[in-house]
Write a protein that holds these residues in place. Structure first.
Motif, PDB file in Angstrom:
ATOM      1  N   LYS A 179       1.317  -1.257  -0.020  1.00 40.04           N
ATOM      2  CA  LYS A 179      -0.165   0.047  -0.323  1.00 40.04           C
ATOM      3  C   LYS A 179       1.100   1.236  -0.345  1.00 40.04           C
ATOM      4  O   LYS A 179       0.389   2.210   0.229  1.00 40.04           O
ATOM      5  CB  LYS A 179      -0.760  -0.172   1.346  1.00 40.04           C
ATOM      6  N   TYR A 180       2.424   0.832   0.518  1.00 38.76           N
ATOM      7  CA  TYR A 180       3.088   2.130   0.480  1.00 38.76           C
ATOM      8  C   TYR A 180       3.533   2.341  -0.999  1.00 38.76           C
ATOM      9  O   TYR A 180       3.824   1.646  -1.897  1.00 38.76           O
ATOM     10  CB  TYR A 180       4.240   1.572   1.556  1.00 38.76           C
ATOM     11  N   LEU A 222      -0.040   7.708  -6.012  1.00 42.11           N
ATOM     12  CA  LEU A 222      -1.685   7.160  -4.242  1.00 42.11           C
ATOM     13  C   LEU A 222      -1.651   5.662  -3.917  1.00 42.11           C
ATOM     14  O   LEU A 222      -1.806   5.318  -3.048  1.00 42.11           O
ATOM     15  CB  LEU A 222      -2.487   8.030  -4.852  1.00 42.11           C
ATOM     16  N   ASP A 224       7.723  14.206   4.628  1.00 36.67           N
ATOM     17  CA  ASP A 224       7.137  12.551   3.539  1.00 36.67           C
ATOM     18  C   ASP A 224       7.440  13.276   1.972  1.00 36.67           C
ATOM     19  O   ASP A 224       7.944  12.543   0.890  1.00 36.67           O
ATOM     20  CB  ASP A 224       5.264  13.346   3.327  1.00 36.67           C
ATOM     21  N   LYS A 251       4.090  17.562   3.267  1.00 37.71           N
ATOM     22  CA  LYS A 251       5.277  18.027   4.828  1.00 37.71           C
ATOM     23  C   LYS A 251       6.761  17.933   4.572  1.00 37.71           C
ATOM     24  O   LYS A 251       6.514  16.688   3.489  1.00 37.71           O
ATOM     25  CB  LYS A 251       5.073  17.204   6.108  1.00 37.71           C
ATOM     26  N   THR A 264       7.722   4.179   4.509  1.00 37.00           N
ATOM     27  CA  THR A 264       6.548   4.676   5.179  1.00 37.00           C
ATOM     28  C   THR A 264       5.975   5.837   5.208  1.00 37.00           C
ATOM     29  O   THR A 264       6.613   6.673   4.915  1.00 37.00           O
ATOM     30  CB  THR A 264       6.266   4.268   6.024  1.00 37.00           C
ATOM     31  N   CYS A 265       5.424   6.678   4.270  1.00 37.57           N
ATOM     32  CA  CYS A 265       5.153   8.289   4.047  1.00 37.57           C
ATOM     33  C   CYS A 265       3.505   8.198   3.425  1.00 37.57           C
ATOM     34  O   CYS A 265       3.240   7.200   2.805  1.00 37.57           O
ATOM     35  CB  CYS A 265       6.424   8.570   3.265  1.00 37.57           C
ATOM     36  N   ASN A 266       3.081   9.265   3.651  1.00 42.93           N
ATOM     37  CA  ASN A 266       2.332  10.097   2.566  1.00 42.93           C
ATOM     38  C   ASN A 266       2.568  11.102   2.189  1.00 42.93           C
ATOM     39  O   ASN A 266       2.765  11.606   1.411  1.00 42.93           O
ATOM     40  CB  ASN A 266       1.108  10.966   4.108  1.00 42.93           C
ATOM     41  N   LYS A 321      -0.302  11.877  -0.135  1.00 40.62           N
ATOM     42  CA  LYS A 321      -0.707  13.115  -0.616  1.00 40.62           C
ATOM     43  C   LYS A 321       0.185  14.100   0.315  1.00 40.62           C
ATOM     44  O   LYS A 321      -0.526  15.355   0.120  1.00 40.62           O
ATOM     45  CB  LYS A 321      -2.251  12.665   0.188  1.00 40.62           C
ATOM     46  N   SER A 322       0.391  13.618   1.504  1.00 41.34           N
ATOM     47  CA  SER A 322       1.306  15.410   1.786  1.00 41.34           C
ATOM     48  C   SER A 322       2.095  16.309   1.190  1.00 41.34           C
ATOM     49  O   SER A 322       3.478  15.286   0.532  1.00 41.34           O
ATOM     50  CB  SER A 322       1.466  14.581   3.305  1.00 41.34           C
TER      51      SER A 322
END
Length: 164
Positions: free
Chosen positions: A22-23, A56, A114, A111, A104-106, A108-109
């Motif tokens: 998923k990552y 995504l 990420d 930041k 592992t990160c977001n 969509k971010s």
């Protein structure tokens, strides 16, 4: 050096079994005559392709694009090259394995932490190319755009011309 970053080899049909897909991350595809599923990742001449994604949909989405392309659809350049050599999907998937290195990160971010992780994904792909090339003197077969033409630009193009 990078071996510990990857999951064990899994059969192509089991590629979505783990949470890691998923990552975003790196995926390495091997075509092997013997069953390597469950064994630790290692650099081998059976490695046919190294890829990455920051999308995504993560590794699962990119592996789905790869699968769709080796089945005969479009959407993945490396898989389009593989399809030229392995035109029978059912025969190929019985010899196809994958190992992933998730990050592992977001995605969509925006930041900084990420964004830095997504940059690490891109860098790690090139580190993998460098490692493979140091060991075997070349890129994996289907990462080499010169030595491995695309199905869609050879046979696929001929089929299209015949239809028109």
């Amino acid at each position: 050096m990078y071996e510990n970053r990857f999951t064990n080899w899994v059969r192509w049909c089991d590629r979505n079994v783990t949470e890691e897909v998923k990552y975003p991350g790196i995926y390495i595809v091997a075509v092997a005559d013997e069953d390597i599923s469950g064994s630790n990742f290692s650099w081998t001449t059976d490695i046919a392709y190294v890829g990455m994604t920051n999308s995504l949909k993560g590794l699962a989405g990119r592996l789905k694009q790869f699968d769709n392309t080796i089945k005969g659809k479009s959407g993945h350049g490396g898989a389009d090259r593989m399809r030229l050599k392995y035109q029978n999907y059912n025969e190929l998937v019985n010899k196809l394995y994958v190992a992933v290195a998730p990050f592992t990160c977001n995605v969509k971010s925006h930041k900084p932490e990420d964004l830095r992780v997504m940059g690490e994904v891109a860098k790690f792909e090139y580190d993998c190319f460098a490692c493979f090339t140091e060991l075997f003197g070349c890129l994996p077969e289907f990462n080499d755009h010169v030595k491995s033409p695309k199905y869609s630009l050879t046979i696929g193009r001929k089929e299209y011309i015949l239809e028109v």
